[in-house]
Design an enzyme around this catalytic site. Structure first.
Site, PDB file in Angstrom:
ATOM      1  N   LYS A  11      54.883  66.535   3.656  1.00  0.00           N
ATOM      2  CA  LYS A  11      54.876  67.961   3.050  1.00  0.00           C
ATOM      3  C   LYS A  11      56.142  68.367   2.492  1.00  0.00           C
ATOM      4  O   LYS A  11      57.072  67.810   3.484  1.00  0.00           O
ATOM      5  CB  LYS A  11      53.916  68.775   4.340  1.00  0.00           C
ATOM      6  CG  LYS A  11      52.289  67.930   3.854  1.00  0.00           C
ATOM      7  CD  LYS A  11      51.557  69.655   4.756  1.00  0.00           C
ATOM      8  CE  LYS A  11      50.044  68.509   4.850  1.00  0.00           C
ATOM      9  NZ  LYS A  11      49.340  69.090   5.759  1.00  0.00           N
ATOM     10  N   TYR A  51      43.072  71.803  -1.691  1.00  0.00           N
ATOM     11  CA  TYR A  51      42.229  72.424  -0.732  1.00  0.00           C
ATOM     12  C   TYR A  51      41.175  72.692  -0.856  1.00  0.00           C
ATOM     13  O   TYR A  51      41.268  73.848   0.392  1.00  0.00           O
ATOM     14  CB  TYR A  51      43.924  72.853  -0.101  1.00  0.00           C
ATOM     15  CG  TYR A  51      44.545  72.205   1.491  1.00  0.00           C
ATOM     16  CD1 TYR A  51      44.223  71.420   1.767  1.00  0.00           C
ATOM     17  CD2 TYR A  51      45.700  72.063   0.778  1.00  0.00           C
ATOM     18  CE1 TYR A  51      45.189  70.082   2.927  1.00  0.00           C
ATOM     19  CE2 TYR A  51      46.936  70.918   1.831  1.00  0.00           C
ATOM     20  CZ  TYR A  51      46.960  70.463   2.116  1.00  0.00           C
ATOM     21  OH  TYR A  51      47.537  69.433   3.095  1.00  0.00           O
ATOM     22  N   PHE A  59      43.192  80.399   6.968  1.00  0.00           N
ATOM     23  CA  PHE A  59      44.934  79.915   6.579  1.00  0.00           C
ATOM     24  C   PHE A  59      45.200  78.852   4.873  1.00  0.00           C
ATOM     25  O   PHE A  59      46.059  78.990   4.371  1.00  0.00           O
ATOM     26  CB  PHE A  59      45.648  78.858   7.301  1.00  0.00           C
ATOM     27  CG  PHE A  59      44.157  77.900   7.495  1.00  0.00           C
ATOM     28  CD1 PHE A  59      44.336  76.797   6.755  1.00  0.00           C
ATOM     29  CD2 PHE A  59      43.060  78.024   8.827  1.00  0.00           C
ATOM     30  CE1 PHE A  59      43.130  75.877   6.395  1.00  0.00           C
ATOM     31  CE2 PHE A  59      42.553  76.605   8.203  1.00  0.00           C
ATOM     32  CZ  PHE A  59      42.406  76.010   7.498  1.00  0.00           C
ATOM     33  N   ARG A  87      45.412  58.588  10.615  1.00  0.00           N
ATOM     34  CA  ARG A  87      45.197  59.450  11.004  1.00  0.00           C
ATOM     35  C   ARG A  87      45.785  59.829  12.545  1.00  0.00           C
ATOM     36  O   ARG A  87      46.532  60.192  13.198  1.00  0.00           O
ATOM     37  CB  ARG A  87      43.478  59.393  11.104  1.00  0.00           C
ATOM     38  CG  ARG A  87      42.732  59.222   9.922  1.00  0.00           C
ATOM     39  CD  ARG A  87      43.190  61.425   9.166  1.00  0.00           C
ATOM     40  NE  ARG A  87      42.807  62.832   9.879  1.00  0.00           N
ATOM     41  CZ  ARG A  87      43.273  63.508   9.784  1.00  0.00           C
ATOM     42  NH1 ARG A  87      42.640  64.146   8.465  1.00  0.00           N
ATOM     43  NH2 ARG A  87      43.121  64.808  10.583  1.00  0.00           N
ATOM     44  N   THR A  93      46.668  67.477  14.368  1.00  0.00           N
ATOM     45  CA  THR A  93      46.630  68.404  12.998  1.00  0.00           C
ATOM     46  C   THR A  93      47.781  69.182  14.155  1.00  0.00           C
ATOM     47  O   THR A  93      48.394  69.591  12.949  1.00  0.00           O
ATOM     48  CB  THR A  93      45.182  69.615  12.314  1.00  0.00           C
ATOM     49  OG1 THR A  93      44.727  68.249  12.290  1.00  0.00           O
ATOM     50  CG2 THR A  93      45.529  70.349  11.604  1.00  0.00           C
ATOM     51  N   ARG A 104      53.537  63.793  13.826  1.00  0.00           N
ATOM     52  CA  ARG A 104      53.343  65.334  13.937  1.00  0.00           C
ATOM     53  C   ARG A 104      54.285  65.480  15.292  1.00  0.00           C
ATOM     54  O   ARG A 104      54.761  66.625  15.044  1.00  0.00           O
ATOM     55  CB  ARG A 104      51.790  65.555  13.750  1.00  0.00           C
ATOM     56  CG  ARG A 104      51.315  66.025  12.038  1.00  0.00           C
ATOM     57  CD  ARG A 104      50.347  65.682  12.502  1.00  0.00           C
ATOM     58  NE  ARG A 104      49.412  66.386  11.066  1.00  0.00           N
ATOM     59  CZ  ARG A 104      48.165  66.421  10.890  1.00  0.00           C
ATOM     60  NH1 ARG A 104      47.344  65.796  11.019  1.00  0.00           N
ATOM     61  NH2 ARG A 104      48.081  66.968   8.954  1.00  0.00           N
ATOM     62  N   ASN A 114      52.873  71.045   9.529  1.00  0.00           N
ATOM     63  CA  ASN A 114      52.794  70.157   9.943  1.00  0.00           C
ATOM     64  C   ASN A 114      53.215  67.760   8.889  1.00  0.00           C
ATOM     65  O   ASN A 114      52.157  67.476   9.582  1.00  0.00           O
ATOM     66  CB  ASN A 114      51.108  69.909  11.159  1.00  0.00           C
ATOM     67  CG  ASN A 114      50.331  69.786   9.558  1.00  0.00           C
ATOM     68  OD1 ASN A 114      50.576  69.785   8.726  1.00  0.00           O
ATOM     69  ND2 ASN A 114      48.979  69.571   9.980  1.00  0.00           N
ATOM     70  N   HIS A 117      49.943  64.690   5.185  1.00  0.00           N
ATOM     71  CA  HIS A 117      48.500  65.145   4.876  1.00  0.00           C
ATOM     72  C   HIS A 117      47.988  63.439   5.327  1.00  0.00           C
ATOM     73  O   HIS A 117      48.697  62.626   4.311  1.00  0.00           O
ATOM     74  CB  HIS A 117      48.099  65.898   3.555  1.00  0.00           C
ATOM     75  CG  HIS A 117      46.409  65.443   3.493  1.00  0.00           C
ATOM     76  ND1 HIS A 117      45.454  66.235   3.066  1.00  0.00           N
ATOM     77  CD2 HIS A 117      46.337  64.714   2.835  1.00  0.00           C
ATOM     78  CE1 HIS A 117      44.488  65.752   3.228  1.00  0.00           C
ATOM     79  NE2 HIS A 117      44.625  64.605   1.923  1.00  0.00           N
ATOM     80  N   GLU A 128      40.189  62.190  -3.131  1.00  0.00           N
ATOM     81  CA  GLU A 128      42.218  62.028  -3.326  1.00  0.00           C
ATOM     82  C   GLU A 128      43.163  61.599  -3.982  1.00  0.00           C
ATOM     83  O   GLU A 128      43.572  61.743  -4.660  1.00  0.00           O
ATOM     84  CB  GLU A 128      42.386  62.310  -1.659  1.00  0.00           C
ATOM     85  CG  GLU A 128      41.381  63.315  -1.263  1.00  0.00           C
ATOM     86  CD  GLU A 128      41.820  64.013   0.205  1.00  0.00           C
ATOM     87  OE1 GLU A 128      42.972  63.313   0.790  1.00  0.00           O
ATOM     88  OE2 GLU A 128      41.659  65.058   0.783  1.00  0.00           O
TER      89      GLU A 128
HETATM   90  P1  ADP Z   1      44.209  68.001   8.435  1.00  0.00           P
HETATM   91  O1  ADP Z   1      45.618  67.627   8.184  1.00  0.00           O
HETATM   92  O2  ADP Z   1      45.171  67.326  10.342  1.00  0.00           O
HETATM   93  O3  ADP Z   1      43.280  67.571   8.376  1.00  0.00           O
HETATM   94  P2  ADP Z   1      42.373  70.275   8.471  1.00  0.00           P
HETATM   95  O4  ADP Z   1      42.146  69.544   7.273  1.00  0.00           O
HETATM   96  O5  ADP Z   1      42.397  71.373   8.962  1.00  0.00           O
HETATM   97  O6  ADP Z   1      43.755  69.489   8.974  1.00  0.00           O
HETATM   98  O7  ADP Z   1      43.615  71.138   7.447  1.00  0.00           O
HETATM   99  C1  ADP Z   1      44.575  71.207   6.796  1.00  0.00           C
HETATM  100  C2  ADP Z   1      45.854  72.079   7.166  1.00  0.00           C
HETATM  101  O8  ADP Z   1      46.036  73.313   6.364  1.00  0.00           O
HETATM  102  C3  ADP Z   1      46.224  70.956   7.458  1.00  0.00           C
HETATM  103  O9  ADP Z   1      47.145  69.793   7.985  1.00  0.00           O
HETATM  104  C4  ADP Z   1      47.826  72.370   7.853  1.00  0.00           C
HETATM  105  O10 ADP Z   1      48.751  72.148   7.362  1.00  0.00           O
HETATM  106  C5  ADP Z   1      46.802  74.052   8.124  1.00  0.00           C
HETATM  107  N1  ADP Z   1      45.702  74.156   9.103  1.00  0.00           N
HETATM  108  C6  ADP Z   1      44.662  73.840   9.263  1.00  0.00           C
HETATM  109  N2  ADP Z   1      44.544  74.703  10.534  1.00  0.00           N
HETATM  110  C7  ADP Z   1      45.556  75.751  10.160  1.00  0.00           C
HETATM  111  C8  ADP Z   1      45.836  76.908  11.313  1.00  0.00           C
HETATM  112  N3  ADP Z   1      44.881  76.862  11.999  1.00  0.00           N
HETATM  113  N4  ADP Z   1      46.739  77.680  10.805  1.00  0.00           N
HETATM  114  C9  ADP Z   1      47.628  77.736   9.966  1.00  0.00           C
HETATM  115  N5  ADP Z   1      47.390  76.137   8.856  1.00  0.00           N
HETATM  116  C10 ADP Z   1      46.527  74.905   9.243  1.00  0.00           C
HETATM  117 MG    MG Z   2      41.789  67.474   6.713  1.00  0.00          MG
END
Ligand code: ADP
Ligand code: MG
Length: 140
Positions: A11, A51, A59, A87, A93, A104, A114, A117, A128
């Site tokens: 990212k 997304y 968010f 993962r 996350t 992370r 973070n 992805h 994807e």
């Molecule tokens: P992951 O990337 O671990 O699969 P998610 O799919 O739940 O997590 O979320 C996608 C991305 O959205 C996260 O990697 C993070 O960048 C962002 N994100 C998730 N939850 C939050 C939150 N509560 N506030 C801000 N950003 C968030």
């Molecule tokens: Mg995700």
């Protein structure tokens, strides 16, 4: 164990801090092989579409703006149980909850920024990967 492919994105927070090499090393040391890779600037439309599953989350618009704030590296990782393995290497996350040694834990700036992805299932990995790569861009 099954050979799988998964989509990974480094990212903008990580490309900005020159962490591409350190992050790729984590994947390779963790047993995953990079079979496709490109550095690109996402457009708003691409980030929104990628997304879209999160479009009703509070968010979402911040996340889209963050993902277009600088270049990203999109890559296909291949290996045994690649979806889950990736993962594990990424960590939780929320970096505050990520295990020691994960990307992370070591590199993320915040819950949003973070650093990486990773696809969350084999079905989503296929979708994807096709979102970003033509078949002839993936070289096992
Ligand atoms: P992951 O990337 O671990 O699969 P998610 O799919 O739940 O997590 O979320 C996608 C991305 O959205 C996260 O990697 C993070 O960048 C962002 N994100 C998730 N939850 C939050 C939150 N509560 N506030 C801000 N950003 C968030
Ligand atoms: Mg995700």
């Amino acid at each position: 164990m099954t050979q799988e492919r998964t989509l990974s994105i480094i990212k903008p927070d990580a490309t900005r801090r020159n962490l591409i090499g350190k992050i790729i090393t984590k994947f390779e040391d963790g047993g995953l092989k990079i079979v496709a890779q490109k550095k690109i600037q996402l457009t708003q439309k691409l980030a929104e579409d990628f997304y879209a599953v999160h479009k009703d989350r509070p968010f979402y618009s911040d996340l889209v703006n963050f993902m277009i704030s600088g270049p990203v590296v999109v890559q296909v990782l291949e290996g045994d149980d690649a979806v889950i393995r990736n993962r594990e290497i990424m960590g939780a996350t929320n970096p505050a909850e990520a295990a020691d040694g994960t990307i992370r834990k070591e590199f993320a700036e915040s819950l949003e920024a973070n650093s990486v992805h990773g696809s969350d299932s084999l079905d989503n990995a296929k979708i994807e990967i096709e979102f970003f790569f033509d078949k002839n861009e993936i070289v096992g």
